[in-house]
Enzyme design. Sequence first.
Site, PDB file in Angstrom:
ATOM      1  N   CYS A  72       0.845  -1.205   0.000  1.00  0.00           N
ATOM      2  CA  CYS A  72       0.000   0.000   0.000  1.00  0.00           C
ATOM      3  C   CYS A  72       0.878   1.253   0.000  1.00  0.00           C
ATOM      4  O   CYS A  72       0.558   2.245  -0.649  1.00  0.00           O
ATOM      5  CB  CYS A  72      -0.946   0.006   1.201  1.00  0.00           C
ATOM      6  SG  CYS A  72      -2.387  -1.081   0.988  1.00  0.00           S
ATOM      7  N   HIS A  76      -6.484  -3.236  -1.142  1.00  0.00           N
ATOM      8  CA  HIS A  76      -5.771  -4.085  -0.184  1.00  0.00           C
ATOM      9  C   HIS A  76      -6.609  -5.319   0.135  1.00  0.00           C
ATOM     10  O   HIS A  76      -7.647  -5.225   0.776  1.00  0.00           O
ATOM     11  CB  HIS A  76      -5.449  -3.327   1.104  1.00  0.00           C
ATOM     12  CG  HIS A  76      -4.718  -4.183   2.093  1.00  0.00           C
ATOM     13  ND1 HIS A  76      -3.341  -4.252   2.153  1.00  0.00           N
ATOM     14  CD2 HIS A  76      -5.182  -5.045   3.029  1.00  0.00           C
ATOM     15  CE1 HIS A  76      -2.989  -5.120   3.095  1.00  0.00           C
ATOM     16  NE2 HIS A  76      -4.092  -5.611   3.641  1.00  0.00           N
ATOM     17  N   HIS A  89      -0.598 -10.520  -4.150  1.00  0.00           N
ATOM     18  CA  HIS A  89       0.260 -10.180  -5.283  1.00  0.00           C
ATOM     19  C   HIS A  89       0.566 -11.439  -6.075  1.00  0.00           C
ATOM     20  O   HIS A  89       0.543 -12.558  -5.547  1.00  0.00           O
ATOM     21  CB  HIS A  89       1.560  -9.529  -4.797  1.00  0.00           C
ATOM     22  CG  HIS A  89       2.286 -10.332  -3.776  1.00  0.00           C
ATOM     23  ND1 HIS A  89       1.943 -10.322  -2.444  1.00  0.00           N
ATOM     24  CD2 HIS A  89       3.323 -11.205  -3.886  1.00  0.00           C
ATOM     25  CE1 HIS A  89       2.734 -11.140  -1.778  1.00  0.00           C
ATOM     26  NE2 HIS A  89       3.573 -11.693  -2.626  1.00  0.00           N
TER      27      HIS A  89
HETATM   28  P1  AMP Z   1       5.812 -13.294  -1.218  1.00  0.00           P
HETATM   29  O1  AMP Z   1       7.019 -13.915  -0.541  1.00  0.00           O
HETATM   30  O2  AMP Z   1       5.101 -14.186  -2.170  1.00  0.00           O
HETATM   31  O3  AMP Z   1       4.889 -12.636  -0.205  1.00  0.00           O
HETATM   32  O4  AMP Z   1       6.394 -12.139  -2.134  1.00  0.00           O
HETATM   33  C1  AMP Z   1       6.742 -10.883  -1.662  1.00  0.00           C
HETATM   34  C2  AMP Z   1       7.717 -10.342  -2.646  1.00  0.00           C
HETATM   35  O5  AMP Z   1       7.806  -8.947  -2.469  1.00  0.00           O
HETATM   36  C3  AMP Z   1       9.135 -10.907  -2.467  1.00  0.00           C
HETATM   37  O6  AMP Z   1       9.534 -11.525  -3.682  1.00  0.00           O
HETATM   38  C4  AMP Z   1       9.977  -9.680  -2.143  1.00  0.00           C
HETATM   39  O7  AMP Z   1      11.252  -9.723  -2.714  1.00  0.00           O
HETATM   40  C5  AMP Z   1       9.131  -8.563  -2.712  1.00  0.00           C
HETATM   41  N1  AMP Z   1       9.311  -7.261  -2.096  1.00  0.00           N
HETATM   42  C6  AMP Z   1       9.302  -6.975  -0.768  1.00  0.00           C
HETATM   43  N2  AMP Z   1       9.479  -5.658  -0.566  1.00  0.00           N
HETATM   44  C7  AMP Z   1       9.611  -5.104  -1.793  1.00  0.00           C
HETATM   45  C8  AMP Z   1       9.847  -3.769  -2.252  1.00  0.00           C
HETATM   46  N3  AMP Z   1       9.970  -2.727  -1.419  1.00  0.00           N
HETATM   47  N4  AMP Z   1       9.934  -3.562  -3.585  1.00  0.00           N
HETATM   48  C9  AMP Z   1       9.825  -4.599  -4.444  1.00  0.00           C
HETATM   49  N5  AMP Z   1       9.593  -5.866  -4.077  1.00  0.00           N
HETATM   50  C10 AMP Z   1       9.509  -6.124  -2.777  1.00  0.00           C
HETATM   51 ZN    ZN Z   2      -1.842  -3.259   1.227  1.00  0.00          ZN
END
Ligand code: AMP
Ligand code: ZN
Length: 108
Positions: free
Chosen positions: A6, A45, A97
């Site tokens: 968010c 969200h 996501h």
């Molecule tokens: P998940 O483990 O499926 O919840 O995926 C979360 C993803 O978000 C991971 O692959 C992280 O590397 C990515 N992530 C976390 N913080 C950021 C950020 N600030 N910018 C880009 N990707 C992010």
């Molecule tokens: Zn959110």
Amino acid sequence: MDCIFCKIIKGEIPSKKVYEDENVLAFHDINPRAKTHIVVIPKEHIESAAAIDAQNACAAANVFTAIPKIARELGLENYRIINNCGEGAGQTVFHIHFHLLGGDLRDF
Ligand code: AMP
Ligand code: ZN
């Protein structure tokens, strides 16, 4: 709400955006696990895929409408879409996501 995605939507945390429309945002994953690794999120969200219901299902549909456009823009002919639902499945960010992975994925 303390949600990192968010905050990215609001511009409070920087990201390398590749696509944005009224309902969807896509940006490069900070820790890429493929040659191309994009995170695609609805702006609404929703905690996880387990929280999708008849009321908010359009958010998921919007993501899946955006993905072919994103893939085309990035020149991806073949790609993988992954959703981790729940901590035990590897979910670390609790804003739904979809990982869009491109490159040579045969060995993954
Ligand atoms: P998940 O483990 O499926 O919840 O995926 C979360 C993803 O978000 C991971 O692959 C992280 O590397 C990515 N992530 C976390 N913080 C950021 C950020 N600030 N910018 C880009 N990707 C992010
Ligand atoms: Zn959110």
